[in-house]
Design a protein around this motif. Structure first.
Motif, PDB file in Angstrom:
ATOM      1  N   THR A 121       0.833  -1.210   0.000  1.00  0.00           N
ATOM      2  CA  THR A 121       0.000   0.000   0.000  1.00  0.00           C
ATOM      3  C   THR A 121       0.864   1.255   0.000  1.00  0.00           C
ATOM      4  O   THR A 121       0.611   2.212  -0.741  1.00  0.00           O
ATOM      5  CB  THR A 121      -0.930   0.005   1.236  1.00  0.00           C
ATOM      6  N   VAL A 122       1.909   1.263   0.836  1.00  0.00           N
ATOM      7  CA  VAL A 122       2.802   2.416   0.909  1.00  0.00           C
ATOM      8  C   VAL A 122       3.457   2.668  -0.450  1.00  0.00           C
ATOM      9  O   VAL A 122       3.531   3.824  -0.920  1.00  0.00           O
ATOM     10  CB  VAL A 122       3.879   2.194   1.989  1.00  0.00           C
ATOM     11  N   PHE A 123       3.907   1.610  -1.115  1.00  0.00           N
ATOM     12  CA  PHE A 123       4.592   1.781  -2.403  1.00  0.00           C
ATOM     13  C   PHE A 123       3.620   2.219  -3.500  1.00  0.00           C
ATOM     14  O   PHE A 123       3.986   3.003  -4.382  1.00  0.00           O
ATOM     15  CB  PHE A 123       5.318   0.494  -2.799  1.00  0.00           C
ATOM     16  N   VAL A 124       2.386   1.716  -3.471  1.00  0.00           N
ATOM     17  CA  VAL A 124       1.394   2.156  -4.460  1.00  0.00           C
ATOM     18  C   VAL A 124       1.167   3.661  -4.334  1.00  0.00           C
ATOM     19  O   VAL A 124       1.136   4.396  -5.331  1.00  0.00           O
ATOM     20  CB  VAL A 124       0.062   1.396  -4.287  1.00  0.00           C
ATOM     21  N   ILE A 125       1.018   4.138  -3.109  1.00  0.00           N
ATOM     22  CA  ILE A 125       0.758   5.562  -2.889  1.00  0.00           C
ATOM     23  C   ILE A 125       1.976   6.399  -3.298  1.00  0.00           C
ATOM     24  O   ILE A 125       1.836   7.448  -3.943  1.00  0.00           O
ATOM     25  CB  ILE A 125       0.371   5.818  -1.421  1.00  0.00           C
ATOM     26  N   PHE A 126       3.196   5.925  -2.961  1.00  0.00           N
ATOM     27  CA  PHE A 126       4.402   6.669  -3.322  1.00  0.00           C
ATOM     28  C   PHE A 126       4.566   6.747  -4.839  1.00  0.00           C
ATOM     29  O   PHE A 126       4.794   7.824  -5.404  1.00  0.00           O
ATOM     30  CB  PHE A 126       5.638   6.016  -2.699  1.00  0.00           C
ATOM     31  N   ILE A 127       4.426   5.597  -5.525  1.00  0.00           N
ATOM     32  CA  ILE A 127       4.582   5.585  -6.984  1.00  0.00           C
ATOM     33  C   ILE A 127       3.488   6.421  -7.632  1.00  0.00           C
ATOM     34  O   ILE A 127       3.730   7.158  -8.590  1.00  0.00           O
ATOM     35  CB  ILE A 127       4.552   4.131  -7.521  1.00  0.00           C
ATOM     36  N   GLY A 128       2.262   6.325  -7.101  1.00  0.00           N
ATOM     37  CA  GLY A 128       1.164   7.113  -7.647  1.00  0.00           C
ATOM     38  C   GLY A 128       1.426   8.601  -7.547  1.00  0.00           C
ATOM     39  O   GLY A 128       1.223   9.353  -8.518  1.00  0.00           O
ATOM     40  N   CYS A 129       1.900   9.061  -6.393  1.00  0.00           N
ATOM     41  CA  CYS A 129       2.215  10.488  -6.231  1.00  0.00           C
ATOM     42  C   CYS A 129       3.374  10.901  -7.138  1.00  0.00           C
ATOM     43  O   CYS A 129       3.331  11.956  -7.778  1.00  0.00           O
ATOM     44  CB  CYS A 129       2.558  10.789  -4.775  1.00  0.00           C
ATOM     45  N   LEU A 130       4.409  10.065  -7.210  1.00  0.00           N
ATOM     46  CA  LEU A 130       5.578  10.377  -8.025  1.00  0.00           C
ATOM     47  C   LEU A 130       5.208  10.476  -9.508  1.00  0.00           C
ATOM     48  O   LEU A 130       5.803  11.247 -10.257  1.00  0.00           O
ATOM     49  CB  LEU A 130       6.650   9.293  -7.827  1.00  0.00           C
ATOM     50  N   TYR A 131       4.193   9.717  -9.912  1.00  0.00           N
ATOM     51  CA  TYR A 131       3.771   9.711 -11.313  1.00  0.00           C
ATOM     52  C   TYR A 131       2.739  10.796 -11.586  1.00  0.00           C
ATOM     53  O   TYR A 131       2.676  11.345 -12.695  1.00  0.00           O
ATOM     54  CB  TYR A 131       3.166   8.343 -11.656  1.00  0.00           C
ATOM     55  N   LEU A 132       1.913  11.105 -10.580  1.00  0.00           N
ATOM     56  CA  LEU A 132       0.835  12.068 -10.787  1.00  0.00           C
ATOM     57  C   LEU A 132       1.326  13.512 -10.764  1.00  0.00           C
ATOM     58  O   LEU A 132       0.843  14.349 -11.540  1.00  0.00           O
ATOM     59  CB  LEU A 132      -0.246  11.862  -9.715  1.00  0.00           C
ATOM     60  N   VAL A 133       2.292  13.815  -9.912  1.00  0.00           N
ATOM     61  CA  VAL A 133       2.781  15.193  -9.813  1.00  0.00           C
ATOM     62  C   VAL A 133       3.307  15.717 -11.163  1.00  0.00           C
ATOM     63  O   VAL A 133       2.973  16.836 -11.566  1.00  0.00           O
ATOM     64  CB  VAL A 133       3.849  15.321  -8.706  1.00  0.00           C
ATOM     65  N   PRO A 134       4.114  14.949 -11.920  1.00  0.00           N
ATOM     66  CA  PRO A 134       4.563  15.466 -13.220  1.00  0.00           C
ATOM     67  C   PRO A 134       3.424  15.702 -14.212  1.00  0.00           C
ATOM     68  O   PRO A 134       3.539  16.565 -15.082  1.00  0.00           O
ATOM     69  CB  PRO A 134       5.506  14.362 -13.738  1.00  0.00           C
ATOM     70  N   GLN A 135       2.315  14.936 -14.099  1.00  0.00           N
ATOM     71  CA  GLN A 135       1.175  15.176 -14.996  1.00  0.00           C
ATOM     72  C   GLN A 135       0.575  16.552 -14.715  1.00  0.00           C
ATOM     73  O   GLN A 135       0.275  17.323 -15.632  1.00  0.00           O
ATOM     74  CB  GLN A 135       0.098  14.101 -14.814  1.00  0.00           C
ATOM     75  N   LEU A 136       0.402  16.859 -13.438  1.00  0.00           N
ATOM     76  CA  LEU A 136      -0.155  18.160 -13.068  1.00  0.00           C
ATOM     77  C   LEU A 136       0.831  19.279 -13.382  1.00  0.00           C
ATOM     78  O   LEU A 136       0.438  20.377 -13.795  1.00  0.00           O
ATOM     79  CB  LEU A 136      -0.512  18.157 -11.574  1.00  0.00           C
ATOM     80  N   GLN A 137       2.132  18.978 -13.206  1.00  0.00           N
ATOM     81  CA  GLN A 137       3.147  19.971 -13.553  1.00  0.00           C
ATOM     82  C   GLN A 137       3.135  20.247 -15.058  1.00  0.00           C
ATOM     83  O   GLN A 137       3.249  21.396 -15.500  1.00  0.00           O
ATOM     84  CB  GLN A 137       4.527  19.480 -13.128  1.00  0.00           C
ATOM     85  N   GLY A 138       2.974  19.190 -15.855  1.00  0.00           N
ATOM     86  CA  GLY A 138       2.874  19.369 -17.303  1.00  0.00           C
ATOM     87  C   GLY A 138       1.660  20.193 -17.690  1.00  0.00           C
ATOM     88  O   GLY A 138       1.708  20.994 -18.630  1.00  0.00           O
ATOM     89  N   ALA A 139       0.566  20.003 -16.966  1.00  0.00           N
ATOM     90  CA  ALA A 139      -0.639  20.800 -17.228  1.00  0.00           C
ATOM     91  C   ALA A 139      -0.371  22.282 -16.953  1.00  0.00           C
ATOM     92  O   ALA A 139      -0.791  23.156 -17.718  1.00  0.00           O
ATOM     93  CB  ALA A 139      -1.791  20.298 -16.365  1.00  0.00           C
TER      94      ALA A 139
END
Length: 545
Positions: A121-139
């Motif tokens: 669970t911890v790794f899913v949340i970490f990877i999800g945040c690490l992947y989601l932040v660049p999407q929002l940054q790209g936006a």
């Protein structure tokens, strides 16, 4: 400002919301929200997977990296696409047959360990945040580039639209949205590139890498956001302050800027360059094995009716993703001809957005095509962010809120909002990350944690919960530490930069080795029902075991 951009963005947002609302009609149960009741056909699922997988790193970042570094970074699109081959061979069908809803679900189904489930669970949340932040940054970057508006508004807009879509319709709704957005993204890149290639032909096929380096195609004014030292072609140095402007005549060489790392000369078109083989192999390993460890990709295979459908889905995805990656490469190459000023500002991720108008001029055609690629970029942020948020929300729903499968739809919506808060806050705080490189680090963490867990969990009956947990902590923890050092630490050079900037070459073998050794040392902890579990994972559904 391009007058067609805002209407184009509004159309994409409205289409996303409308398709999501249509999908909401079919979303009634918790199973609909988590895995679309496992009823998505291979064709729909393949388009949806491709839509969510082709992120800001693919739409903007790959072209930007090629513009900056040349042939060497072609391993990014090759690895991103080839990862589905490993997924097809080793994971897709058995993972679907496991009956799991999430990756932590699979960990407990296979190894009967609540502790391992919490670790996953911890790794899913970490990877999800690490992947989601660049999407929002790209936006935010896209919003600033095409409208001149605030970075924060672009990131916040995409964050809110995605959160609303996922919270209201879950997996059932975003399946329709992501399938639509794949075809929109493909069209948004393919149509302009036809006109760009024709313009390149009409201009006499100008060299993409002149011997003297990139040159300005027209008189260009460059604005610098940060203080920098400019090295001019004659060897003199020009110190610029934040907000300074410099104008360069057509045909003059593009000066080097101290704050921007890029490659010039023949090395841009040749593999090898300044990088080491260690970094290259590490990148290949991260992208090739990381795909099978990305939570938002894996969760879509739970939506197929059976294992055979999961395999067919993966095969179609290979074709769709491979087709898409032909186009960002062309944008990066042609950017050297018509948008070399980005090498001075460092905003090479914006080459896809600025190239149509830079090459075709400010007439109606250039502006229409510019609006089209901007709409495609927005679709990239929306579709990938939706997939990541759904996978993280599913884990928050089952493992943080403890709702399990009998939880209510309201619980899932609360989980979605909770999962979205941290990435949105981080994206608003960090505006200068290199999109593709940060996503590449997310692949390294996934390859060092979930890839060994899945491969050994599916194919080796001797894996134990202690060995799996130790391997995930050793490999995944080391990759997480490397990511934090790279993103938050001081700039590094030499071998430290290679080891921490591309950690997969040592963290993936470390994870596999620790899992195997740890399992052999604790062989008495192999679950008693491992035979039945392995039969369930590998036996065709037609046997109905």
């Amino acid at each position: 400002m391009n007058p067609y951009v805002v209407p184009g963005l509004v159309v994409v947002v409205l289409a996303t919301v409308a398709i999501g609302a249509y999908g909401l009609r079919f979303a009634r149960t918790t199973s609909d929200f988590l895995v679309a009741s496992r009823s998505v056909s291979p064709a729909w699922n393949a388009a949806a997977i491709s839509g969510e997988y082709l992120s800001a790193a693919s739409f903007l970042g790959v072209a930007g990296l090629i513009l900056r570094y040349g042939v060497d970074v072609l391993w990014y699109p090759v690895g991103f696409a080839a990862g589905y081959l490993a997924l097809l061979l080793f994971v897709a069908a058995p993972l679907r047959r496991s009956g799991a809803f999430t990756l932590p679900d699979f960990a407990e189904v296979r190894l009967r360990s609540p502790l391992l489930r919490r670790l996953a669970t911890v790794f899913v949340i970490f990877i999800g945040c690490l992947y989601l932040v660049p999407q929002l940054q790209g936006a935010g970057l896209t919003f600033t580039t095409v409208t001149g508006g605030s970075y924060a508004w672009g990131a916040l807009l995409v964050g809110l639209v995605v959160t609303a879509n996922v919270a209201l319709g879950g997996m059932r709704a975003i399946t329709f949205v992501q399938a639509f957005q794949y075809w929109l993204k493909l069209t948004a890149l393919a149509v302009p590139v036809i006109f760009l290639v024709l313009q390149w032909q009409a201009a006499g096929r100008p060299s993409v890498d002149p011997p003297s380096g990139p040159v300005f195609p027209a008189t260009t004014t460059v604005t610098f956001d940060d203080a920098a030292r400019i090295t001019l072609p004659d060897g003199s140095v020009d110190q610029v302050e934040p907000g300074s402007e410099r104008t360069y005549p057509a045909g003059s060489p593009v000066p080097r800027v101290s704050t921007v790392d890029d490659r010039r000369g023949p090395g841009w078109l040749l593999p090898g360059g300044d990088g080491s083989l260690f970094a290259t192999y590490s990148l290949i390993l991260a992208t090739f094995l990381g795909t099978m460890g990305l939570p938002h990709v894996l969760v879509r295979f739970y939506t197929n009716p059976d294992g055979a459908s999961a395999r067919r889905t993966t095969l179609v995805v290979l074709g769709l993703v491979g087709l898409f990656y032909l186009f960002p490469t062309l944008y990066g190459v042609l950017g050297r001809v018509w948008a070399p000023h980005l090498l001075m500002t460092g905003r090479t991720d914006a080459v896809v957005l600025v190239l149509p108008e830079a090459a075709l001029g400010g007439g109606h055609l250039g502006r229409l095509l510019g609006a089209l690629v901007t709409a495609g970029a927005l679709a990239a942020f929306l579709s990938t962010s939706s997939g990541i948020l759904t996978s993280v929300a599913g884990v928050v729903f089952t493992d943080v809120l403890k709702a399990e499968r009998g939880g209510s739809v309201r619980d899932f919506r609360v989980a979605t909002v909770l999962a979205a808060v941290l990435p949105i806050v981080l994206a608003l705080s960090v505006a200068t990350m290199d999109v593709s490189k940060v996503v590449g680090l997310a692949f390294a963490v996934a390859a060092s944690s979930f890839c060994p867990l899945l491969v050994l969990g599916i194919w080796w009956r001797g894996l134990t919960d202690v060995g799996a947990a130790a391997g995930v902590l050793a490999g995944g923890g080391a990759a997480m530490a490397a990511v934090l050092i790279t993103v938050l630490g001081p700039p590094m050079t030499g071998w430290p930069a290679q080891i921490f900037g591309q950690p997969a070459a040592w963290t993936v073998p470390l994870a596999f080795a620790v899992m195997v050794i740890g399992s052999l040392a604790t062989s008495r902890r192999v679950p008693r029902d491992v035979g039945a579990t392995m039969l369930r994972l590998h036996a065709p559904e037609s046997l109905r075991l």
